[in-house]
Design a protein around this motif. Structure first.
Motif, PDB file in Angstrom:
ATOM      1  N   THR A 138       0.847  -1.179   0.000  1.00  0.00           N
ATOM      2  CA  THR A 138       0.000   0.000   0.000  1.00  0.00           C
ATOM      3  C   THR A 138       0.893   1.244   0.000  1.00  0.00           C
ATOM      4  O   THR A 138       2.117   1.156   0.182  1.00  0.00           O
ATOM      5  N   ASP A 139       0.274   2.409  -0.195  1.00  0.00           N
ATOM      6  CA  ASP A 139       1.055   3.649  -0.148  1.00  0.00           C
ATOM      7  C   ASP A 139       1.725   3.836   1.206  1.00  0.00           C
ATOM      8  O   ASP A 139       2.885   4.271   1.283  1.00  0.00           O
ATOM      9  N   LEU A 140       1.016   3.507   2.283  1.00  0.00           N
ATOM     10  CA  LEU A 140       1.591   3.661   3.619  1.00  0.00           C
ATOM     11  C   LEU A 140       2.734   2.677   3.847  1.00  0.00           C
ATOM     12  O   LEU A 140       3.725   3.014   4.511  1.00  0.00           O
ATOM     13  N   GLN A 141       2.626   1.476   3.311  1.00  0.00           N
ATOM     14  CA  GLN A 141       3.720   0.515   3.448  1.00  0.00           C
ATOM     15  C   GLN A 141       4.952   0.974   2.681  1.00  0.00           C
ATOM     16  O   GLN A 141       6.083   0.826   3.153  1.00  0.00           O
ATOM     17  N   LEU A 142       4.753   1.547   1.496  1.00  0.00           N
ATOM     18  CA  LEU A 142       5.874   2.122   0.761  1.00  0.00           C
ATOM     19  C   LEU A 142       6.522   3.237   1.574  1.00  0.00           C
ATOM     20  O   LEU A 142       7.756   3.310   1.680  1.00  0.00           O
ATOM     21  N   ALA A 143       5.698   4.110   2.141  1.00  0.00           N
ATOM     22  CA  ALA A 143       6.225   5.221   2.937  1.00  0.00           C
ATOM     23  C   ALA A 143       7.004   4.716   4.138  1.00  0.00           C
ATOM     24  O   ALA A 143       8.059   5.259   4.496  1.00  0.00           O
ATOM     25  N   PHE A 144       6.496   3.667   4.783  1.00  0.00           N
ATOM     26  CA  PHE A 144       7.197   3.086   5.932  1.00  0.00           C
ATOM     27  C   PHE A 144       8.554   2.527   5.513  1.00  0.00           C
ATOM     28  O   PHE A 144       9.577   2.833   6.135  1.00  0.00           O
ATOM     29  N   PHE A 145       8.576   1.706   4.465  1.00  0.00           N
ATOM     30  CA  PHE A 145       9.829   1.109   4.032  1.00  0.00           C
ATOM     31  C   PHE A 145      10.839   2.183   3.635  1.00  0.00           C
ATOM     32  O   PHE A 145      12.002   2.147   4.039  1.00  0.00           O
ATOM     33  N   ALA A 146      10.399   3.154   2.834  1.00  0.00           N
ATOM     34  CA  ALA A 146      11.311   4.186   2.350  1.00  0.00           C
ATOM     35  C   ALA A 146      11.843   5.032   3.498  1.00  0.00           C
ATOM     36  O   ALA A 146      13.038   5.347   3.554  1.00  0.00           O
ATOM     37  N   GLY A 147      10.974   5.397   4.435  1.00  0.00           N
ATOM     38  CA  GLY A 147      11.420   6.199   5.567  1.00  0.00           C
ATOM     39  C   GLY A 147      12.356   5.446   6.482  1.00  0.00           C
ATOM     40  O   GLY A 147      13.401   5.955   6.891  1.00  0.00           O
ATOM     41  N   CYS A 148      11.979   4.208   6.792  1.00  0.00           N
ATOM     42  CA  CYS A 148      12.803   3.364   7.659  1.00  0.00           C
ATOM     43  C   CYS A 148      14.167   3.118   7.030  1.00  0.00           C
ATOM     44  O   CYS A 148      15.209   3.223   7.689  1.00  0.00           O
ATOM     45  N   ALA A 149      14.167   2.804   5.724  1.00  0.00           N
ATOM     46  CA  ALA A 149      15.418   2.498   5.025  1.00  0.00           C
ATOM     47  C   ALA A 149      16.345   3.705   4.995  1.00  0.00           C
ATOM     48  O   ALA A 149      17.523   3.620   5.372  1.00  0.00           O
ATOM     49  N   MET A 150      15.832   4.858   4.557  1.00  0.00           N
ATOM     50  CA  MET A 150      16.704   6.015   4.410  1.00  0.00           C
ATOM     51  C   MET A 150      17.169   6.540   5.762  1.00  0.00           C
ATOM     52  O   MET A 150      18.290   7.025   5.883  1.00  0.00           O
ATOM     53  N   TRP A 151      16.317   6.429   6.798  1.00  0.00           N
ATOM     54  CA  TRP A 151      16.789   6.832   8.120  1.00  0.00           C
ATOM     55  C   TRP A 151      17.978   5.971   8.538  1.00  0.00           C
ATOM     56  O   TRP A 151      19.000   6.486   9.028  1.00  0.00           O
ATOM     57  N   THR A 152      17.863   4.658   8.337  1.00  0.00           N
ATOM     58  CA  THR A 152      18.945   3.749   8.726  1.00  0.00           C
ATOM     59  C   THR A 152      20.198   4.008   7.900  1.00  0.00           C
ATOM     60  O   THR A 152      21.308   4.110   8.444  1.00  0.00           O
ATOM     61  N   TYR A 153      20.031   4.116   6.576  1.00  0.00           N
ATOM     62  CA  TYR A 153      21.196   4.304   5.709  1.00  0.00           C
ATOM     63  C   TYR A 153      21.956   5.580   6.067  1.00  0.00           C
ATOM     64  O   TYR A 153      23.194   5.576   6.180  1.00  0.00           O
ATOM     65  N   LEU A 154      21.240   6.685   6.224  1.00  0.00           N
ATOM     66  CA  LEU A 154      21.902   7.970   6.412  1.00  0.00           C
ATOM     67  C   LEU A 154      22.426   8.167   7.825  1.00  0.00           C
ATOM     68  O   LEU A 154      23.260   9.042   8.062  1.00  0.00           O
ATOM     69  N   ASN A 155      21.958   7.356   8.764  1.00  0.00           N
ATOM     70  CA  ASN A 155      22.468   7.431  10.135  1.00  0.00           C
ATOM     71  C   ASN A 155      23.542   6.391  10.429  1.00  0.00           C
ATOM     72  O   ASN A 155      24.063   6.346  11.551  1.00  0.00           O
ATOM     73  N   THR A 156      23.870   5.557   9.455  1.00  0.00           N
ATOM     74  CA  THR A 156      24.932   4.569   9.623  1.00  0.00           C
ATOM     75  C   THR A 156      26.255   5.167   9.169  1.00  0.00           C
ATOM     76  O   THR A 156      26.314   5.776   8.096  1.00  0.00           O
ATOM     77  N   PRO A 157      27.339   5.044   9.961  1.00  0.00           N
ATOM     78  CA  PRO A 157      27.538   4.149  11.102  1.00  0.00           C
ATOM     79  C   PRO A 157      27.244   4.773  12.462  1.00  0.00           C
ATOM     80  O   PRO A 157      27.424   4.138  13.488  1.00  0.00           O
ATOM     81  N   PHE A 158      26.774   6.034  12.492  1.00  0.00           N
ATOM     82  CA  PHE A 158      26.647   6.754  13.757  1.00  0.00           C
ATOM     83  C   PHE A 158      25.645   6.094  14.699  1.00  0.00           C
ATOM     84  O   PHE A 158      25.783   6.181  15.923  1.00  0.00           O
ATOM     85  N   VAL A 159      24.638   5.417  14.116  1.00  0.00           N
ATOM     86  CA  VAL A 159      23.623   4.769  14.952  1.00  0.00           C
ATOM     87  C   VAL A 159      24.211   3.627  15.782  1.00  0.00           C
ATOM     88  O   VAL A 159      23.624   3.210  16.781  1.00  0.00           O
ATOM     89  N   LEU A 160      25.384   3.138  15.413  1.00  0.00           N
ATOM     90  CA  LEU A 160      26.010   2.067  16.193  1.00  0.00           C
ATOM     91  C   LEU A 160      26.344   2.511  17.610  1.00  0.00           C
ATOM     92  O   LEU A 160      26.514   1.675  18.496  1.00  0.00           O
ATOM     93  N   ALA A 161      26.424   3.816  17.834  1.00  0.00           N
ATOM     94  CA  ALA A 161      26.726   4.335  19.170  1.00  0.00           C
ATOM     95  C   ALA A 161      25.467   4.561  20.005  1.00  0.00           C
ATOM     96  O   ALA A 161      25.567   4.946  21.170  1.00  0.00           O
ATOM     97  N   TRP A 162      24.284   4.299  19.435  1.00  0.00           N
ATOM     98  CA  TRP A 162      23.041   4.518  20.176  1.00  0.00           C
ATOM     99  C   TRP A 162      22.859   3.443  21.240  1.00  0.00           C
ATOM    100  O   TRP A 162      23.348   2.313  21.106  1.00  0.00           O
ATOM    101  N   ASP A 163      22.100   3.783  22.270  1.00  0.00           N
ATOM    102  CA  ASP A 163      21.801   2.823  23.335  1.00  0.00           C
ATOM    103  C   ASP A 163      21.094   1.598  22.766  1.00  0.00           C
ATOM    104  O   ASP A 163      20.159   1.721  21.973  1.00  0.00           O
ATOM    105  N   GLY A 164      21.563   0.436  23.166  1.00  0.00           N
ATOM    106  CA  GLY A 164      20.919  -0.811  22.774  1.00  0.00           C
ATOM    107  C   GLY A 164      21.415  -1.410  21.485  1.00  0.00           C
ATOM    108  O   GLY A 164      21.115  -2.569  21.184  1.00  0.00           O
ATOM    109  N   VAL A 165      22.167  -0.659  20.674  1.00  0.00           N
ATOM    110  CA  VAL A 165      22.715  -1.195  19.430  1.00  0.00           C
ATOM    111  C   VAL A 165      24.024  -1.912  19.755  1.00  0.00           C
ATOM    112  O   VAL A 165      24.927  -1.330  20.351  1.00  0.00           O
ATOM    113  N   ALA A 166      24.103  -3.182  19.379  1.00  0.00           N
ATOM    114  CA  ALA A 166      25.284  -3.991  19.678  1.00  0.00           C
ATOM    115  C   ALA A 166      26.011  -4.350  18.388  1.00  0.00           C
ATOM    116  O   ALA A 166      25.378  -4.559  17.344  1.00  0.00           O
ATOM    117  N   SER A 167      27.323  -4.425  18.457  1.00  0.00           N
ATOM    118  CA  SER A 167      28.115  -4.811  17.292  1.00  0.00           C
ATOM    119  C   SER A 167      29.231  -5.750  17.721  1.00  0.00           C
ATOM    120  O   SER A 167      29.681  -5.715  18.866  1.00  0.00           O
TER     121      SER A 167
END
Length: 215
Positions: free
Chosen positions: A83-112
């Motif tokens: 659906t349109d909302l599912q596309l929006a969710f995937f695109a938003g989730c994906a680009m947030w993750t991509y553009l915040n990597t690798p900095f998100v590795l320092a967030w609480d709860g993220v393990a590497s």
């Protein structure tokens, strides 16, 4: 962070959403989970992605929204339309993750953890396994990052849980400097075989970024 976005590849047509987000502007927060694509094709002025909600918005009017959007993908395979909302969710989730990597590795709860070495393109890359907590919404809770000898990311691996755990190999390149930080502007995503090699005869998604601005 804001950037002009151009994308293509087989995924969008497979999901029945070809052309919607071919050219747009993407903006992501770096201190919390939030992302937006504007315009969202001809469907809405913008999307609004947060950890537990996705919405399509015109001005101050919410056209449609979905809480706990990940649950709407239950039973999906790679070929299941969105659906349109599912596309929006995937695109938003994906680009947030991509553009915040690798900095998100320092967030609480993220393990590497160290994943050893990987040889590709005549280079030796360091592999890092990443585990995301339930408190963050990412389309794959377990991912891998490959880092070159220059400490820049070369590739990401993940199994897209909301699309039947489809395995992907995601290559990044063409780095530019914005706000003193280096960001890749070219992303190419291919299916990943059982041997870990990319199947480069099929381009699943291409992403090209330009005009990156930090504010």
């Amino acid at each position: 962070m804001t950037a002009s976005l151009e994308q293509s590849g087989a995924l969008w047509g497979l999901k029945g959403k070809g052309g919607v987000l071919d050219r747009t502007t993407v903006t992501v927060a770096t201190d919390r989970q939030w992302a937006s694509h504007a315009p969202f094709g001809t469907i809405a002025a913008r999307s609004d992605f947060t950890t537990h909600r996705i919405a399509l918005v015109d001005g101050t009017d919410v056209l449609s929204e979905l809480h706990d959007p990940r649950s709407s993908f239950a039973g999906h395979s790679l070929a299941t339309p969105w659906t349109d909302l599912q596309l929006a969710f995937f695109a938003g989730c994906a680009m947030w993750t991509y553009l915040n990597t690798p900095f998100v590795l320092a967030w609480d709860g993220v393990a590497s953890e160290d994943g050893g070495f990987w040889e590709e393109n005549g280079e030796t890359w360091r592999k890092v396994h990443v585990h995301y907590p339930e408190s963050l919404e990412v389309f794959s809770k377990v991912q891998a990052i490959y880092v070159g000898e220059d400490n820049l990311i070369r590739r990401l691996d993940y199994d897209v849980e909301i699309a039947g755990n489809t395995p992907g190999a995601h290559y990044v390149s063409d780095y530019v400097t914005a706000g003193g930080i280096q960001f890749p502007t070219r992303r190419r995503i291919f299916p990943r075989g059982e041997d870990g090699q990319a199947m480069k005869d099929t381009l699943v998604v291409s992403i090209d970024l330009s005009g990156i601005v930090l504010s």
